[in-house]
Design an enzyme around this catalytic site. Structure first.
Site, PDB file in Angstrom:
ATOM      1  N   HIS A   1       0.866  -1.104   0.038  1.00 30.94           N
ATOM      2  CA  HIS A   1      -0.031   0.097   0.155  1.00 30.94           C
ATOM      3  C   HIS A   1       0.792   1.345  -0.121  1.00 30.94           C
ATOM      4  O   HIS A   1       0.546   2.103  -0.608  1.00 30.94           O
ATOM      5  CB  HIS A   1      -0.982   0.009   1.257  1.00 30.94           C
ATOM      6  CG  HIS A   1      -2.286  -0.787   1.230  1.00 30.94           C
ATOM      7  ND1 HIS A   1      -3.330  -0.501   0.278  1.00 30.94           N
ATOM      8  CD2 HIS A   1      -2.608  -1.842   1.649  1.00 30.94           C
ATOM      9  CE1 HIS A   1      -4.288  -1.039   0.224  1.00 30.94           C
ATOM     10  NE2 HIS A   1      -3.825  -2.045   1.125  1.00 30.94           N
TER      11      HIS A   1
ATOM     12  N   ASP B   1      -7.381  -1.940  -1.770  1.00 27.93           N
ATOM     13  CA  ASP B   1      -8.553  -2.698  -1.116  1.00 27.93           C
ATOM     14  C   ASP B   1     -10.025  -2.351  -1.685  1.00 27.93           C
ATOM     15  O   ASP B   1     -10.098  -1.400  -1.849  1.00 27.93           O
ATOM     16  CB  ASP B   1      -8.742  -2.686   0.232  1.00 27.93           C
ATOM     17  CG  ASP B   1      -7.418  -2.968   0.961  1.00 27.93           C
ATOM     18  OD1 ASP B   1      -6.564  -3.757   0.616  1.00 27.93           O
ATOM     19  OD2 ASP B   1      -7.237  -2.204   2.023  1.00 27.93           O
TER      20      ASP B   1
ATOM     21  N   GLU C   1      -7.681 -12.437   2.857  1.00 23.24           N
ATOM     22  CA  GLU C   1      -8.407 -11.044   2.531  1.00 23.24           C
ATOM     23  C   GLU C   1      -8.867 -11.032   1.154  1.00 23.24           C
ATOM     24  O   GLU C   1      -8.266 -10.880   0.497  1.00 23.24           O
ATOM     25  CB  GLU C   1      -7.446  -9.750   3.129  1.00 23.24           C
ATOM     26  CG  GLU C   1      -6.805  -9.515   4.398  1.00 23.24           C
ATOM     27  CD  GLU C   1      -5.976  -8.357   4.466  1.00 23.24           C
ATOM     28  OE1 GLU C   1      -5.753  -7.761   3.424  1.00 23.24           O
ATOM     29  OE2 GLU C   1      -5.455  -8.344   5.574  1.00 23.24           O
TER      30      GLU C   1
ATOM     31  N   HIS D   1      -8.292  -7.645  -0.836  1.00 24.68           N
ATOM     32  CA  HIS D   1      -6.834  -7.049  -1.099  1.00 24.68           C
ATOM     33  C   HIS D   1      -6.229  -7.575  -2.223  1.00 24.68           C
ATOM     34  O   HIS D   1      -6.092  -8.846  -2.429  1.00 24.68           O
ATOM     35  CB  HIS D   1      -5.959  -7.469   0.214  1.00 24.68           C
ATOM     36  CG  HIS D   1      -4.816  -6.761   0.051  1.00 24.68           C
ATOM     37  ND1 HIS D   1      -4.496  -5.530   0.710  1.00 24.68           N
ATOM     38  CD2 HIS D   1      -3.332  -7.132  -0.373  1.00 24.68           C
ATOM     39  CE1 HIS D   1      -3.060  -5.259   0.443  1.00 24.68           C
ATOM     40  NE2 HIS D   1      -2.412  -5.990  -0.286  1.00 24.68           N
TER      41      HIS D   1
END
Length: 239
Positions: A153, A160, A217, A220
């Protein structure tokens, strides 16, 4: 004097071993220099007529995604308290990525649009000083990447996301964003068929356009090769 301070901060970063006790002083010093645009200049314009085409920019340049498309949706959670930290860590909501990430997202979104969906963003590029804020609240690498090393990130290569209809209704992905339990895992097949189909659509389309996922996740995605990019720390202007 500012230049000297910057070198001192960078030196502290490299000497840090990741101990919790070392992180807070570094965060305090990063806050003093966060407005200096440490790594990468932003090459976008406030006027869409003056925008430099993505093809004319270096792949590692940062751009504001909304400048290049009106076809995305946004709910940038860390610009509010509606997140697992229960704290606002961005001053305002913006979605920046590197050019190469933006190109891949635009192509992926075109595929989703053919099915009457579009990408909705929960988080995009995250300045490294924000990563320090998050670590100070939640110093647990299971949930927040250690800011000394940085995350993808922080490199402008991770997003996301979920999918929404053209009317703004989110597809059922089984859990909310940033739900840290087995229900959010890609390999958890004990979910309703509709949820599995929606996750499969998101995952396969993103992978088709050069992204890879994290097992735990569903939201992501990292652009392949982005882990080699430098951690960035520039702060966008809030209008």
């Amino acid at each position: 004097m500012k230049l000297l301070c910057t070198f001192l901060v960078i030196g502290l970063l490299f000497s840090c071993k990741g101990k919790d006790s070392d992180l807070k002083p570094i965060q305090n010093q990063l806050e003093e220099v966060e407005n200096e645009g440490m790594e990468v200049p932003i090459k976008t314009s406030t006027s869409t007529k003056e925008l430099i085409p993505l093809e004319n920019l270096s792949d590692t340049t940062f751009v504001r995604l909304a400048d290049y498309s009106d076809d995305f949706a946004y709910e940038l959670r860390y610009a509010s308290k509606n997140n697992f930290l229960k704290a606002q860590v961005y001053d305002c909501a913006e979605c920046y990525t590197r050019v190469k990430t933006a190109k891949a997202l635009l192509k992926a979104n075109e595929d989703f649009k053919k099915l009457s969906y579009r990408i909705k963003f929960f988080d995009c590029y995250r300045p490294n000083f924000v990563q320090f804020k998050m670590w100070e609240i939640m110093p647990n690498p299971q949930y927040v990447a250690n800011p000394v090393k940085g995350s993808i990130h922080n490199k402008g290569g991770a997003v996301d996301i979920t999918l929404v209809t053209f009317g703004g209704e989110e597809l059922n992905m089984g859990t909310d964003f940033d739900f840290f339990g087995k229900e959010a895992h890609h390999d958890n097949m004990d979910m309703p068929e509709l949820v599995l189909e929606n996750r499969k659509l998101l995952k396969e389309t993103m992978e088709k356009h050069g992204f890879w996922s994290i097992r735990t996740e569903w939201w992501h995605y990292n652009l392949r090769g982005s882990s080699k990019d430098k951690v960035a720390n520039f702060k966008w202007d809030c209008k």
